[in-house]
Write a protein that holds these residues in place. Structure first.
Motif, PDB file in Angstrom:
ATOM      1  N   LEU A 262      14.942  38.722  69.001  1.00  0.00           N
ATOM      2  CA  LEU A 262      14.226  38.407  67.764  1.00  0.00           C
ATOM      3  C   LEU A 262      15.141  37.742  66.735  1.00  0.00           C
ATOM      4  O   LEU A 262      16.327  38.071  66.647  1.00  0.00           O
ATOM      5  N   PRO A 263      14.600  36.823  65.928  1.00  0.00           N
ATOM      6  CA  PRO A 263      15.396  36.145  64.894  1.00  0.00           C
ATOM      7  C   PRO A 263      15.494  36.998  63.630  1.00  0.00           C
ATOM      8  O   PRO A 263      15.046  36.602  62.545  1.00  0.00           O
ATOM      9  N   VAL A 264      16.076  38.182  63.760  1.00  0.00           N
ATOM     10  CA  VAL A 264      16.195  39.115  62.638  1.00  0.00           C
ATOM     11  C   VAL A 264      17.595  39.701  62.625  1.00  0.00           C
ATOM     12  O   VAL A 264      18.356  39.570  63.580  1.00  0.00           O
ATOM     13  N   GLN A 265      17.921  40.366  61.532  1.00  0.00           N
ATOM     14  CA  GLN A 265      19.116  41.195  61.469  1.00  0.00           C
ATOM     15  C   GLN A 265      18.720  42.606  61.905  1.00  0.00           C
ATOM     16  O   GLN A 265      17.712  43.143  61.433  1.00  0.00           O
ATOM     17  N   TRP A 266      19.503  43.188  62.795  1.00  0.00           N
ATOM     18  CA  TRP A 266      19.158  44.481  63.391  1.00  0.00           C
ATOM     19  C   TRP A 266      20.187  45.523  62.960  1.00  0.00           C
ATOM     20  O   TRP A 266      21.355  45.436  63.311  1.00  0.00           O
ATOM     21  N   ILE A 267      19.723  46.492  62.189  1.00  0.00           N
ATOM     22  CA  ILE A 267      20.581  47.601  61.774  1.00  0.00           C
ATOM     23  C   ILE A 267      20.105  48.873  62.470  1.00  0.00           C
ATOM     24  O   ILE A 267      18.958  49.296  62.297  1.00  0.00           O
ATOM     25  N   SER A 268      20.982  49.451  63.264  1.00  0.00           N
ATOM     26  CA  SER A 268      20.674  50.704  63.940  1.00  0.00           C
ATOM     27  C   SER A 268      21.548  51.811  63.367  1.00  0.00           C
ATOM     28  O   SER A 268      22.711  51.577  63.014  1.00  0.00           O
ATOM     29  N   ASN A 269      20.986  53.001  63.272  1.00  0.00           N
ATOM     30  CA  ASN A 269      21.707  54.164  62.755  1.00  0.00           C
ATOM     31  C   ASN A 269      21.329  55.347  63.636  1.00  0.00           C
ATOM     32  O   ASN A 269      20.493  56.168  63.280  1.00  0.00           O
ATOM     33  N   GLU A 270      21.943  55.386  64.811  1.00  0.00           N
ATOM     34  CA  GLU A 270      21.552  56.346  65.840  1.00  0.00           C
ATOM     35  C   GLU A 270      22.738  57.199  66.270  1.00  0.00           C
ATOM     36  O   GLU A 270      23.896  56.837  66.056  1.00  0.00           O
ATOM     37  N   GLY A 271      22.424  58.334  66.896  1.00  0.00           N
ATOM     38  CA  GLY A 271      23.460  59.162  67.479  1.00  0.00           C
ATOM     39  C   GLY A 271      24.268  58.372  68.495  1.00  0.00           C
ATOM     40  O   GLY A 271      23.741  57.485  69.174  1.00  0.00           O
ATOM     41  N   SER A 272      25.526  58.679  68.608  1.00  0.00           N
ATOM     42  CA  SER A 272      26.463  57.853  69.367  1.00  0.00           C
ATOM     43  C   SER A 272      26.057  57.548  70.807  1.00  0.00           C
ATOM     44  O   SER A 272      26.370  56.457  71.297  1.00  0.00           O
ATOM     45  N   LEU A 294      26.188  56.167  64.440  1.00  0.00           N
ATOM     46  CA  LEU A 294      26.970  54.937  64.403  1.00  0.00           C
ATOM     47  C   LEU A 294      26.151  53.831  63.736  1.00  0.00           C
ATOM     48  O   LEU A 294      25.412  53.096  64.399  1.00  0.00           O
ATOM     49  N   PRO A 295      26.247  53.678  62.411  1.00  0.00           N
ATOM     50  CA  PRO A 295      25.595  52.537  61.763  1.00  0.00           C
ATOM     51  C   PRO A 295      26.158  51.233  62.312  1.00  0.00           C
ATOM     52  O   PRO A 295      27.376  51.023  62.322  1.00  0.00           O
ATOM     53  N   ALA A 296      25.275  50.366  62.785  1.00  0.00           N
ATOM     54  CA  ALA A 296      25.704  49.133  63.440  1.00  0.00           C
ATOM     55  C   ALA A 296      24.827  47.971  62.990  1.00  0.00           C
ATOM     56  O   ALA A 296      23.634  48.141  62.715  1.00  0.00           O
ATOM     57  N   LEU A 297      25.436  46.800  62.934  1.00  0.00           N
ATOM     58  CA  LEU A 297      24.721  45.568  62.617  1.00  0.00           C
ATOM     59  C   LEU A 297      24.750  44.680  63.852  1.00  0.00           C
ATOM     60  O   LEU A 297      25.820  44.289  64.313  1.00  0.00           O
ATOM     61  N   ASN A 298      23.574  44.421  64.393  1.00  0.00           N
ATOM     62  CA  ASN A 298      23.457  43.601  65.606  1.00  0.00           C
ATOM     63  C   ASN A 298      24.370  44.110  66.727  1.00  0.00           C
ATOM     64  O   ASN A 298      25.105  43.350  67.361  1.00  0.00           O
TER      65      ASN A 298
END
Length: 325
Positions: A262-272, A294-298
């Motif tokens: 997808l043409p979006v910015q993806w921020i995930s904040n999930e258990g490791s 683990l907050p992550a960007l793409n």
């Protein structure tokens, strides 16, 4: 992993030092063959500790004494089982916005936010909360205060991000105008965590004044339609926290593949363990015996965080990873 092991892990890694009552209850369940047998008759996704404990408390179980709790839950199992099957652990912790804010601030404004697994939409207001990171001056002037301990060179913004559009997607969106729904959300807060309960109530009050658009749907089938409604002049951000444990491995893989395309910015904040690609890019050790997000960007991990946004360790040179939180 057996059900007993799952409850012991919950006691050891999630509630230890945070909710003595829940630690005692989880250990009690792990040692009660009667209750374990009943739990094992439920579908696998419904056997989780948070769901059992919240459902029993929702129905009036005594949570202050493990022996009484176990006996009560067995006696009232029909009602507890019905509640567990009907409800989900849609913990809507506004404090997680403290983990998300530095990532959002890295993106060009204005922002259009889509939260997957939005519950009641309390995390769709990162621009309306007031943040206190350590002893720094507060950021923002909203009525709901989010406290967060930090470690490392966290790139805190000078001002809150501009959000021009927001929407949430959930299999069962929650309406904060419904008192039974609010009571369920309150039961998802662990006993003894009065600060979280106060924050939840304040966030609910804020959300009632200006509720975001919440769409009922599955993240693997309904997200494209929601994306189509987002303004084309904004940076579209799809984000989520603690959603992936409720997906099957196949559904999780499908969602990951979708987000990559997808043409979006993806921020995930999930258990490791939940996003292998994120975990594989981590270059420092995780804290031992403690659930860590683990907050992550793409898919690039930028921080470690407490599950409720209570601490944030930025992955930057010169900072030592926490041994515990």
């Amino acid at each position: 992993m057996s059900t007993a092991q799952r409850y012991l892990r919950f006691a050891r890694e999630e509630v230890r030092g945070r909710s003595p009552a829940y630690e005692a209850l989880a250990r009690g369940v792990a040692g009660d063959a009667r209750l374990l047998g009943l739990i094992d008759e439920l579908p696998a996704p419904k056997r989780q500790p948070n769901l059992l404990l919240a459902s029993a408390r929702f129905l009036g179980a005594p949570a202050e004494d493990a022996a009484r709790f176990l006996s009560w839950t067995v006696r009232h199992w029909a009602e507890v089982r019905e509640t567990m099957l009907a409800r989900s652990t849609q913990t809507n912790e506004a404090g997680r916005c403290a983990s998300l804010l530095p990532l959002l601030a890295l993106l060009p404004p204005p922002l259009a936010l889509i939260e997957v697994g939005a519950s009641a939409g309390l995390c769709l207001h990162p621009d309306r909360y007031r943040y206190r990171y350590d002893d720094r001056p507060p950021l923002g002037d909203g009525p709901v205060v989010l406290d967060c301990r930090t470690n490392g060179l966290v790139p805190l913004p000078a001002r809150l991000p501009s959000v021009v559009w927001r929407a949430g997607l959930d299999l069962d969106p929650l309406d904060v105008r419904d008192e039974e729904t609010v009571r369920w959300l309150e039961c998802l807060v662990w006993p003894g965590q009065d600060d979280r309960l106060t924050r939840l109530r304040a966030a609910i009050h804020l959300t009632r004044q200006d509720p975001p658009s919440l769409v009922r749907g599955d993240l693997n089938t309904s997200l494209p339609d929601l994306l189509a409604a987002a303004p084309k002049t904004a940076t579209v951000v799809v984000f989520h926290s603690a959603v992936l444990p409720y997906l099957t491995p196949a559904a999780r893989d499908r969602f990951t593949a979708t987000m990559r395309a997808l043409p979006v910015q993806w921020i995930s904040n999930e258990g490791s363990p939940r996003l292998p690609a994120v975990l594989s890019r981590l270059t420092v050790p995780l804290p031992e015996n403690r659930l860590t997000f683990l907050p992550a960007l793409n898919e690039q991990p930028l921080a470690m965080a407490g599950p409720h946004g209570e601490w944030l360790h930025w992955l930057s040179p010169g900072a030592t990873p926490p041994s515990h939180a």
